[in-house]
Write a protein that holds these residues in place. Sequence first.
Motif, short mmCIF file in Angstrom:
data_model
loop_
_atom_site.label_atom_id
_atom_site.label_comp_id
_atom_site.label_asym_id
_atom_site.label_seq_id
_atom_site.Cartn_x
_atom_site.Cartn_y
_atom_site.Cartn_z
N ASN A 1 33.34 83.66 -11.71
CA ASN A 1 32.17 82.96 -10.92
C ASN A 1 31.38 84.40 -11.02
O ASN A 1 29.51 83.75 -11.63
CB ASN A 1 32.11 82.97 -9.94
N GLU B 1 27.71 76.82 -15.32
CA GLU B 1 28.47 75.99 -14.31
C GLU B 1 29.87 75.64 -15.90
O GLU B 1 30.37 74.80 -15.32
CB GLU B 1 27.48 74.58 -13.97
N LYS C 1 33.41 75.39 -14.88
CA LYS C 1 34.29 74.26 -14.69
C LYS C 1 35.31 74.03 -15.56
O LYS C 1 36.61 73.58 -15.30
CB LYS C 1 33.19 73.11 -14.54
#
Length: 457
Positions: free
Chosen positions: A248, A263, A267
């Motif tokens: 991340n 994002e 995901k």
Amino acid sequence: MGIKKVFSITVDNASSNDTAVAYLKKRLKNWNGLVCDGDYLHVRCCAHILNLVVNDGLKDLHNSISAIRNAVRYVRSSPARLQRFKDLVQKEKIDCKALVCLDIMTRWNSTYLMLEHALKFQKVFDRMEDEDDGYNAYFRDDTHRLGPPMTFDWSNAYVFVQFLKVFYTITLRFSRSLYVTSNSCFHDIAHVHTMLQANAVHQDPLIGEITKKMKLKYDKYWGRPENMNPLLVIGVLLDPRYKFGYVNNTFNDIYDNDPILCESMKKKVKDTLYLLYDKYSVGVVGEQSEHEEESGDSGAANHPGDLPMPDFVTANPNPKGKWWSCRTKHPLDQKIDLDKYLETDAIDDAPSFDVLTWWRENATKYKVVSLIARDVLAMPVSTVASESAFNTGGRVLDVFRSSLSPKMTEALICTQNWLSPTEFNFNDRDFDQYEETDSIASDVSGESTVTEDCNAS
């Protein structure tokens, strides 16, 4: 038995490979031989993609590279010139056992090696202008031939070498065959991105222009979620030294200007990991269910000769048997396996750390995740090692024969094949080595060099 399940297939970026993988995916799906329906079957060779990225930046080769290439070609074009070059090396007291090598223009890594070696002998090339008349005439006689290299050419070459060294080192890491590469691939992909992003505004306009071209090709294969195989990132997640915290943070650094894309990448990776867990947990839970049914409620089992159970008993099973049946039908508690691994703190890095050894020691602790790690960590990210095993090009066009014409190269390969029979019987002796074929050739010409062992019993 053959291959029952195929996790991934690593191929280069040729369009014919896309067709081949699509066909294999179709056939394997009919045989139920795919994991996750083959959504992650196709893995593009990372070394090949990096080669495309660098080649796009070096399409319009700079004049400085051409000037140095012509100087190296002059030295390597005859034994006499090479000997004069060696004499000047001794006079300049350069302590280097390696000599200059000529590159193959279609291979950027060979251009990098040529420049790296040539820079070590810059003083020798400068001295050749003063002491070697043939060197000056070589460039003077052909007005279209760039050179000899001047001071600014060597300065540009130094910048090129420093820039290409990173890509050369990463290519070597991608191409390793004796170590796991899928758990370190994402590190290098992120490194390339940050390097290209930083050098796009380089003070040297040449480097800035090259970097912009490379960035366009990089984004085509690794810049969008739909283009990047998430298994390349999951390999890092399955390295206990990094996990989601590192991934991340890296995505945040790479896509700091595009939070939506950032994002989206996070995901996709997370969804893929949990999807793999669901697929792999089916087999583990199934095996445990069979074991529990055998050992959990053995008292209710019917044995030969036993009286049949009354209807009111079979219609209302005992609480223990009911609990076991419900537990096997709802294996949600198995999800703790993956969550437990991800929530555990990352371990400290150490030079002697071996990710395969770690998973072997922790396989019983993370039963399902260890099965995913077994397949993901076995996935090669490059086809260089397998291609080199079947490709003779590198053994023919090495750094010492890089000036061979196509016809001469073809003649060498064909001649070697003709002189190297798989098996040849002569005077009751078998020849299957290249070094021994001279005896066969001599005998054919009437001068046999093969002698029979008279003392053989």
